[in-house]
Scaffold this motif. Structure first.
Motif, short mmCIF file in Angstrom:
data_model
loop_
_atom_site.label_atom_id
_atom_site.label_comp_id
_atom_site.label_asym_id
_atom_site.label_seq_id
_atom_site.Cartn_x
_atom_site.Cartn_y
_atom_site.Cartn_z
N LEU A 40 -3.68 4.26 6.27
CA LEU A 40 -4.43 3.49 5.86
C LEU A 40 -5.50 3.47 5.31
N GLY A 41 -5.91 2.78 3.48
CA GLY A 41 -7.17 1.92 3.79
C GLY A 41 -6.53 0.82 3.56
N SER A 42 -7.70 0.35 3.12
CA SER A 42 -8.59 -0.76 3.49
C SER A 42 -8.81 -1.94 2.89
N ALA A 43 -7.85 -0.92 1.53
CA ALA A 43 -6.67 -2.35 0.52
C ALA A 43 -5.49 -2.03 1.02
N SER A 44 -4.52 -3.66 1.24
CA SER A 44 -3.05 -3.20 1.29
C SER A 44 -2.29 -1.53 0.37
N ALA A 45 -1.36 -1.63 1.32
CA ALA A 45 -0.56 -0.81 0.47
C ALA A 45 0.65 -0.79 0.32
N VAL A 46 1.68 -0.56 -0.42
CA VAL A 46 3.19 -0.65 -0.13
C VAL A 46 3.16 0.75 0.59
N ILE A 47 4.27 0.44 1.86
CA ILE A 47 4.52 1.76 3.04
C ILE A 47 5.85 2.14 3.03
N ASP A 48 6.23 1.42 2.40
CA ASP A 48 7.70 2.16 1.98
C ASP A 48 8.22 1.74 0.59
N ASP A 49 8.99 2.40 -0.54
CA ASP A 49 9.76 2.04 -1.38
C ASP A 49 10.89 1.48 -2.02
N VAL A 50 11.39 1.19 -0.05
CA VAL A 50 12.86 1.36 -0.45
C VAL A 50 13.20 -0.44 -0.09
N VAL A 51 13.39 -0.55 1.17
CA VAL A 51 13.29 -1.03 2.05
C VAL A 51 12.08 -2.94 1.69
N MET A 52 13.34 -3.93 2.02
CA MET A 52 12.88 -4.57 1.24
C MET A 52 13.19 -6.07 2.20
N ILE A 53 11.84 -6.97 2.37
CA ILE A 53 12.94 -8.59 3.63
C ILE A 53 13.15 -8.56 2.67
N PRO A 54 14.32 -9.56 1.86
CA PRO A 54 15.28 -10.16 0.99
C PRO A 54 14.57 -11.84 0.96
N LYS A 55 14.83 -12.30 -0.43
CA LYS A 55 14.16 -13.78 0.44
C LYS A 55 15.43 -14.67 0.91
N GLY A 56 15.20 -15.79 0.92
CA GLY A 56 15.78 -16.40 2.09
C GLY A 56 15.88 -15.95 3.63
N ALA A 57 15.17 -14.99 3.97
CA ALA A 57 14.66 -14.48 5.45
C ALA A 57 13.60 -15.32 6.08
N ARG A 58 14.19 -15.49 6.71
CA ARG A 58 13.46 -16.78 8.21
C ARG A 58 13.24 -15.37 9.18
N ILE A 59 11.52 -14.96 9.21
CA ILE A 59 11.09 -14.49 9.68
C ILE A 59 10.96 -14.69 11.71
N GLU A 60 11.88 -14.07 12.42
CA GLU A 60 11.97 -15.17 13.85
C GLU A 60 10.48 -14.57 14.79
N ARG A 61 10.69 -12.89 14.43
CA ARG A 61 9.71 -12.59 15.10
C ARG A 61 9.31 -10.89 14.82
N VAL A 62 7.97 -9.93 15.27
CA VAL A 62 7.83 -8.75 15.06
C VAL A 62 7.31 -7.69 16.15
N GLU A 63 8.29 -6.70 16.42
CA GLU A 63 7.58 -6.25 17.12
C GLU A 63 7.12 -5.04 17.25
N ILE A 64 6.25 -4.11 17.92
CA ILE A 64 5.20 -3.24 17.71
C ILE A 64 5.46 -2.15 18.64
N VAL A 65 5.80 -0.72 18.68
CA VAL A 65 5.50 -0.18 19.83
C VAL A 65 4.89 0.63 19.45
N THR A 66 4.42 1.57 20.45
CA THR A 66 3.16 2.43 20.20
C THR A 66 4.07 4.21 20.91
N LYS A 67 3.87 4.48 19.42
CA LYS A 67 4.30 5.80 19.43
C LYS A 67 3.17 6.86 19.58
N THR A 68 2.32 6.95 19.12
CA THR A 68 1.03 7.58 19.18
C THR A 68 -0.07 6.22 19.67
N ALA A 69 -0.92 7.27 20.47
CA ALA A 69 -2.25 6.41 21.10
C ALA A 69 -2.86 6.00 20.06
#
Length: 158
Positions: A40-69
């Motif tokens: 990651l950089g200090s400026a926002s950058a796209v992290i995946d070119d294929v997957v998008m969250i579509p128009k009309g999606a109601r965001i319920e929650r975000v889960e974050i699992v630590t794989k490497t500390a």
């Protein structure tokens, strides 16, 4: 025509995200992202070119699992969305807003962000009026280690 085209090595980049339904009707969806924090950089950058969250999606929650500390003095994570043009922000910290490195310090820990949870972004609990590409960055200082799996859960509003 406005299409994003890759050349050379970027054509064969392995994707770090995937999307699938969580119910038979397809209205409940989840998008998973794997993020290496040192990329990651200090400026926002796209992290995946294929997957998008579509128009009309109601965001319920975000889960974050630590794989490497995660490590990094004073580092904080931002995770949000930009429009399909890859440059117009929807909200660059709309899913995770300045969540401290200490939240990701132990492997296996799961952080769940709902509306009004510490570190939640303003898009949680709202319906997207535009499709969004995932973007991420850090605030204050860079991460020196860490890999996270981030899952965004949403319902499609019809």
């Amino acid at each position: 025509d406005g299409l994003y085209i890759k050349f050379g090595r970027t054509e064969g980049t392995v994707h770090t995200a995937g999307q699938y339904p969580t119910a038979a009707d397809g209205r409940n969806q989840v998008v998973n992202f794997t993020i290496t924090l040192t990329d990651l950089g200090s400026a926002s950058a796209v992290i995946d070119d294929v997957v998008m969250i579509p128009k009309g999606a109601r965001i319920e929650r975000v889960e974050i699992v630590t794989k490497t500390a995660a490590t990094g003095v004073n580092a904080t994570l931002n995770f949000g969305l930009c429009r399909e043009d890859r440059s117009t922000a929807i909200d660059v910290d709309g899913l995770i807003a300045a969540l401290a490195v200490t939240a990701f310090a132990d492997v296996g820990v799961k952080n769940i962000l709902y509306e009004a949870t510490t570190g939640n972004g303003a898009l949680i609990g709202t319906t997207l009026s535009n499709a969004g590409r995932p973007v991420a960055d850090y605030d204050a200082a860079a991460f020196t280690a860490g890999v996270l799996e981030i899952s965004v859960f949403f319902n499609m509003i019809t």
